[in-house]
Design an enzyme around this catalytic site. Sequence first.
Site, PDB file in Angstrom:
ATOM      1  N   ARG A 277       0.833  -1.206   0.000  1.00  0.00           N
ATOM      2  CA  ARG A 277       0.000   0.000   0.000  1.00  0.00           C
ATOM      3  C   ARG A 277       0.865   1.253   0.000  1.00  0.00           C
ATOM      4  O   ARG A 277       2.048   1.232   0.343  1.00  0.00           O
ATOM      5  CB  ARG A 277      -0.920   0.008   1.229  1.00  0.00           C
ATOM      6  CG  ARG A 277      -0.174   0.064   2.544  1.00  0.00           C
ATOM      7  CD  ARG A 277      -1.031   0.499   3.713  1.00  0.00           C
ATOM      8  NE  ARG A 277      -0.299   0.387   4.972  1.00  0.00           N
ATOM      9  CZ  ARG A 277       0.604   1.247   5.400  1.00  0.00           C
ATOM     10  NH1 ARG A 277       0.904   2.296   4.663  1.00  0.00           N
ATOM     11  NH2 ARG A 277       1.226   1.068   6.555  1.00  0.00           N
ATOM     12  N   GLY A 278       0.252   2.371  -0.330  1.00  0.00           N
ATOM     13  CA  GLY A 278       0.934   3.643  -0.210  1.00  0.00           C
ATOM     14  C   GLY A 278       1.018   4.081   1.242  1.00  0.00           C
ATOM     15  O   GLY A 278       0.396   3.497   2.129  1.00  0.00           O
ATOM     16  N   GLY A 279       1.788   5.110   1.473  1.00  0.00           N
ATOM     17  CA  GLY A 279       1.878   5.662   2.824  1.00  0.00           C
ATOM     18  C   GLY A 279       3.044   5.103   3.614  1.00  0.00           C
ATOM     19  O   GLY A 279       3.852   4.312   3.122  1.00  0.00           O
TER      20      GLY A 279
ATOM     21  N   ALA B 280      -6.249   6.353   9.580  1.00  0.00           N
ATOM     22  CA  ALA B 280      -5.161   6.287   8.609  1.00  0.00           C
ATOM     23  C   ALA B 280      -5.685   5.634   7.330  1.00  0.00           C
ATOM     24  O   ALA B 280      -6.498   4.707   7.392  1.00  0.00           O
ATOM     25  CB  ALA B 280      -3.993   5.482   9.170  1.00  0.00           C
ATOM     26  N   ILE B 281      -5.213   6.111   6.193  1.00  0.00           N
ATOM     27  CA  ILE B 281      -5.671   5.617   4.896  1.00  0.00           C
ATOM     28  C   ILE B 281      -4.464   5.312   4.026  1.00  0.00           C
ATOM     29  O   ILE B 281      -3.553   6.133   3.904  1.00  0.00           O
ATOM     30  CB  ILE B 281      -6.579   6.658   4.202  1.00  0.00           C
ATOM     31  CG1 ILE B 281      -7.839   6.905   5.033  1.00  0.00           C
ATOM     32  CG2 ILE B 281      -6.940   6.200   2.785  1.00  0.00           C
ATOM     33  CD1 ILE B 281      -8.696   8.055   4.527  1.00  0.00           C
ATOM     34  N   GLY B 282      -4.456   4.123   3.449  1.00  0.00           N
ATOM     35  CA  GLY B 282      -3.401   3.736   2.526  1.00  0.00           C
ATOM     36  C   GLY B 282      -3.919   2.644   1.614  1.00  0.00           C
ATOM     37  O   GLY B 282      -4.466   1.654   2.096  1.00  0.00           O
TER      38      GLY B 282
ATOM     39  N   ALA C 110      -8.026   2.474   8.384  1.00  0.00           N
ATOM     40  CA  ALA C 110      -8.083   1.969   9.755  1.00  0.00           C
ATOM     41  C   ALA C 110      -8.559   3.105  10.647  1.00  0.00           C
ATOM     42  O   ALA C 110      -7.967   4.192  10.656  1.00  0.00           O
ATOM     43  CB  ALA C 110      -6.716   1.477  10.205  1.00  0.00           C
TER      44      ALA C 110
ATOM     45  N   CYS D 190       2.406   7.075  10.511  1.00  0.00           N
ATOM     46  CA  CYS D 190       2.348   7.662   9.177  1.00  0.00           C
ATOM     47  C   CYS D 190       3.493   8.651   8.946  1.00  0.00           C
ATOM     48  O   CYS D 190       3.404   9.516   8.072  1.00  0.00           O
ATOM     49  CB  CYS D 190       0.994   8.336   8.924  1.00  0.00           C
ATOM     50  SG  CYS D 190      -0.393   7.184   9.052  1.00  0.00           S
TER      51      CYS D 190
END
Length: 237
Positions: free
Chosen positions: A81-83, A148-150, A163, A179
């Site tokens: 994933r990104g992040g 948090a987003i990824g 999450a 992050c």
Amino acid sequence: MSSSSRKRLLRIDLGRTGYDDTRLLQKSMVSLRHEGRIPDCLIFTEHEPTITMGRGTTMENLLVTPEFLREKGIGLFKVERGGDITFHGPGQTVLYPIVDLNFRGRDLHQYLRDLEKLVTATLGEFGLEAGTKSGLTGVWVGDKKLAAIGVAVAHWITYHGLALNVTTDLKYFRLINPCGIIDYSVGSLSEILGRNISQRQVNDSLAKNFATLFDYDIEMIRNAAQFINDLAAGRII
């Protein structure tokens, strides 16, 4: 939009899972979605204590050694994933949408912004005024980051996701710079409200708002274990 023009969206609630098992399940579902054998899906889960490092992670943001994590029974995974680095664990709602962006303009940036809108709308239903911060991905209440987003994509189909800390033990976040951010702290829904919140209630709100935002009709999978068995046996068409 009328119900007849809305797409099917499968909702699968897995309960608590090991991180890598669910990661492999996502990849399998991405392949099935690419083949057109399943519609878009929402996977809800709650992980055993795990730290994941996305493609943007720098090791300086892991504040303890991998040996320390092994001793404490905390998983550590490098993922696609990104992040940057984040924590998953009990009391945290994790949502993995398997969504075909080929039907949504292949716009990953807009998809990330829509996930932020999804969390903001959901937190609003609990009386919280949430929002974003310029140049950062995620959702905050004040200066506390709750979500948090990824994401990752394959064939323009999304996996990984978001999450949201509901009743999460926030001490785990002391093991990392969450992050990669050191200017803001991490919070949870229950901490800010001063009372325990049901994760099922949060999941229901996220699912409802996701369907509204993206124009879906939700179909609940009542037996997640049987559904996964059917996937493995090729019985999903």
